[in-house]
Design a protein around this motif. Structure first.
Motif, PDB file in Angstrom:
ATOM      1  N   CYS A   4      -5.298   7.790  15.555  1.00 11.97           N
ATOM      2  CA  CYS A   4      -5.230   8.644  14.205  1.00 11.97           C
ATOM      3  C   CYS A   4      -4.766   7.441  13.304  1.00 11.97           C
ATOM      4  N   ASN A   5      -4.950   7.588  12.018  1.00 15.50           N
ATOM      5  CA  ASN A   5      -4.608   6.817  10.950  1.00 15.50           C
ATOM      6  C   ASN A   5      -3.089   7.549  10.489  1.00 15.50           C
ATOM      7  N   LEU A   6      -2.258   6.701  10.871  1.00 11.12           N
ATOM      8  CA  LEU A   6      -0.667   7.213  10.641  1.00 11.12           C
ATOM      9  C   LEU A   6      -0.430   7.046   9.113  1.00 11.12           C
ATOM     10  N   LEU A   7      -1.164   6.407   8.249  1.00 13.85           N
ATOM     11  CA  LEU A   7      -0.856   6.252   7.069  1.00 13.85           C
ATOM     12  C   LEU A   7      -1.578   7.353   6.242  1.00 13.85           C
ATOM     13  N   LYS A   8      -2.739   8.141   6.558  1.00 14.11           N
ATOM     14  CA  LYS A   8      -3.262   9.112   6.153  1.00 14.11           C
ATOM     15  C   LYS A   8      -3.003  10.572   6.823  1.00 14.11           C
ATOM     16  N   GLU A   9      -2.247  10.496   7.476  1.00 14.44           N
ATOM     17  CA  GLU A   9      -1.772  11.713   8.478  1.00 14.44           C
ATOM     18  C   GLU A   9      -1.188  12.697   7.430  1.00 14.44           C
ATOM     19  N   PRO A  10      -1.311  14.088   7.218  1.00 16.25           N
ATOM     20  CA  PRO A  10      -0.468  14.673   6.122  1.00 16.25           C
ATOM     21  C   PRO A  10       0.947  15.201   7.042  1.00 16.25           C
ATOM     22  N   TRP A  11       1.675  14.103   7.058  1.00 12.90           N
ATOM     23  CA  TRP A  11       2.945  14.416   7.558  1.00 12.90           C
ATOM     24  C   TRP A  11       3.900  15.442   6.870  1.00 12.90           C
ATOM     25  N   THR A  12       4.759  15.927   7.664  1.00 11.17           N
ATOM     26  CA  THR A  12       5.911  17.020   7.122  1.00 11.17           C
ATOM     27  C   THR A  12       7.213  16.186   7.731  1.00 11.17           C
ATOM     28  N   GLU A  32       6.171   6.705   1.576  1.00 16.62           N
ATOM     29  CA  GLU A  32       5.590   5.431   2.187  1.00 16.62           C
ATOM     30  C   GLU A  32       5.530   5.424   3.583  1.00 16.62           C
ATOM     31  N   PRO A  33       4.252   5.778   4.203  1.00 15.28           N
ATOM     32  CA  PRO A  33       4.060   5.987   5.658  1.00 15.28           C
ATOM     33  C   PRO A  33       4.229   4.368   6.165  1.00 15.28           C
ATOM     34  N   LEU A  34       4.169   3.345   5.512  1.00 16.57           N
ATOM     35  CA  LEU A  34       4.214   2.028   6.015  1.00 16.57           C
ATOM     36  C   LEU A  34       5.689   1.846   6.707  1.00 16.57           C
ATOM     37  N   LEU A  35       6.555   2.756   6.065  1.00 10.88           N
ATOM     38  CA  LEU A  35       7.978   2.562   6.738  1.00 10.88           C
ATOM     39  C   LEU A  35       8.359   3.151   8.137  1.00 10.88           C
ATOM     40  N   ILE A  36       7.128   4.109   8.623  1.00  5.91           N
ATOM     41  CA  ILE A  36       7.339   4.602   9.964  1.00  5.91           C
ATOM     42  C   ILE A  36       7.039   3.419  10.998  1.00  5.91           C
ATOM     43  N   ARG A  37       8.051   3.432  11.837  1.00 12.69           N
ATOM     44  CA  ARG A  37       7.806   2.570  13.221  1.00 12.69           C
ATOM     45  C   ARG A  37       6.518   2.987  13.780  1.00 12.69           C
ATOM     46  N   THR A  56       6.827  -6.419  18.112  1.00 13.17           N
ATOM     47  CA  THR A  56       7.205  -7.094  16.959  1.00 13.17           C
ATOM     48  C   THR A  56       5.760  -7.631  16.562  1.00 13.17           C
ATOM     49  N   CYS A  57       5.683  -7.479  15.168  1.00 11.00           N
ATOM     50  CA  CYS A  57       4.262  -7.813  14.723  1.00 11.00           C
ATOM     51  C   CYS A  57       4.299  -9.419  14.703  1.00 11.00           C
ATOM     52  N   PRO A  58       3.232  -9.734  15.251  1.00 10.02           N
ATOM     53  CA  PRO A  58       2.882 -11.221  15.348  1.00 10.02           C
ATOM     54  C   PRO A  58       2.788 -11.860  13.966  1.00 10.02           C
ATOM     55  N   ARG A  59       2.718 -11.222  12.827  1.00  6.78           N
ATOM     56  CA  ARG A  59       2.816 -11.718  11.566  1.00  6.78           C
ATOM     57  C   ARG A  59       4.111 -11.476  10.715  1.00  6.78           C
ATOM     58  N   SER A  60       5.045 -11.094  11.498  1.00  5.91           N
ATOM     59  CA  SER A  60       6.136 -10.684  10.889  1.00  5.91           C
ATOM     60  C   SER A  60       6.819 -11.826  10.159  1.00  5.91           C
ATOM     61  N   HIS A  61       6.480 -12.985  10.421  1.00  8.41           N
ATOM     62  CA  HIS A  61       6.922 -14.356   9.632  1.00  8.41           C
ATOM     63  C   HIS A  61       6.321 -14.261   8.261  1.00  8.41           C
ATOM     64  N   GLU A  62       5.245 -13.553   8.056  1.00  9.88           N
ATOM     65  CA  GLU A  62       4.657 -13.696   6.654  1.00  9.88           C
ATOM     66  C   GLU A  62       5.465 -12.756   5.931  1.00  9.88           C
ATOM     67  N   ALA A  63       5.305 -12.556   4.601  1.00 12.75           N
ATOM     68  CA  ALA A  63       5.668 -12.111   3.361  1.00 12.75           C
ATOM     69  C   ALA A  63       5.589 -10.366   3.644  1.00 12.75           C
ATOM     70  N   SER A  64       4.675  -9.914   4.340  1.00 19.41           N
ATOM     71  CA  SER A  64       4.223  -8.511   4.532  1.00 19.41           C
ATOM     72  C   SER A  64       3.933  -8.089   5.882  1.00 19.41           C
ATOM     73  N   SER A  65       3.905  -6.783   5.816  1.00 21.02           N
ATOM     74  CA  SER A  65       3.713  -6.120   7.300  1.00 21.02           C
ATOM     75  C   SER A  65       2.567  -6.396   7.916  1.00 21.02           C
ATOM     76  N   CYS A  66       2.084  -6.065   9.150  1.00 17.86           N
ATOM     77  CA  CYS A  66       0.702  -6.518   9.902  1.00 17.86           C
ATOM     78  C   CYS A  66      -0.333  -6.325   8.709  1.00 17.86           C
ATOM     79  N   LYS A  67      -1.135  -6.802   8.879  1.00 19.22           N
ATOM     80  CA  LYS A  67      -2.390  -6.490   7.908  1.00 19.22           C
ATOM     81  C   LYS A  67      -3.715  -6.637   8.818  1.00 19.22           C
ATOM     82  N   PRO A  68      -4.701  -5.817   8.452  1.00 16.21           N
ATOM     83  CA  PRO A  68      -5.982  -5.946   9.418  1.00 16.21           C
ATOM     84  C   PRO A  68      -6.298  -7.173   9.710  1.00 16.21           C
TER      85      PRO A  68
END
Length: 140
Positions: A32-40, A86-91, A127-139
């Protein structure tokens, strides 16, 4: 075999590896897409159980990496409000199986919970393998 509801950021390299490991271990993975889920607030908080509040957050999220958000300075209500906005904040991932909810992918914890084959080469699946980059994991 256990059915695992797996909330992910689509395209995240580690979430893909985690799902593959679950499937290779005989589990049915419902992604499921964490970013599109209607969280409460209540729905999110159920995943965090007894974790310390800073462990609720995705350390690779740009706002955290840049110091705009400091999880250790937040109340639970503030943290949940930020995550809803901002769901990107969710682990990631958030997982639901056998009536239990988990956050993150600690191999030993998942193994004890629902069973898991040992990953080859003992890779870091947190750990995101791209965490050395400026942003979070990208597709990929």
């Amino acid at each position: 075999m256990t059915r695992v509801i797996f909330y992910e950021k689509p395209g995240c390299i580690n979430n893909t590896r985690q799902k593959q490991l679950l499937a290779a271990s005989g589990h049915e993975v419902i992604a499921c897409n964490l970013l599109k889920e209607p969280w409460t607030s209540e729905g999110l908080k159920a995943f965090f159980q007894d974790l310390p509040l800073p462990a609720w957050f995705n350390k690779a999220a740009p706002a955290i990496k840049q110091g705009e958000i400091k999880p250790e300075e937040l109340t639970e209500d503030q943290a949940l409000a930020l995550m809803l906005k901002e769901p990107l904040l969710i682990r990631r991932p958030l997982m639901l199986a056998e009536g239990e909810r988990k956050v993150g992918f600690e191999v030993d914890e998942v193994k004890a919970w629902i069973g898991l084959d040992e990953p080859e080469g003992n890779p870091d699946l947190q750990t995101c393998p791209r965490s050395h980059e400026a942003s979070s994991c990208k597709p990929a």
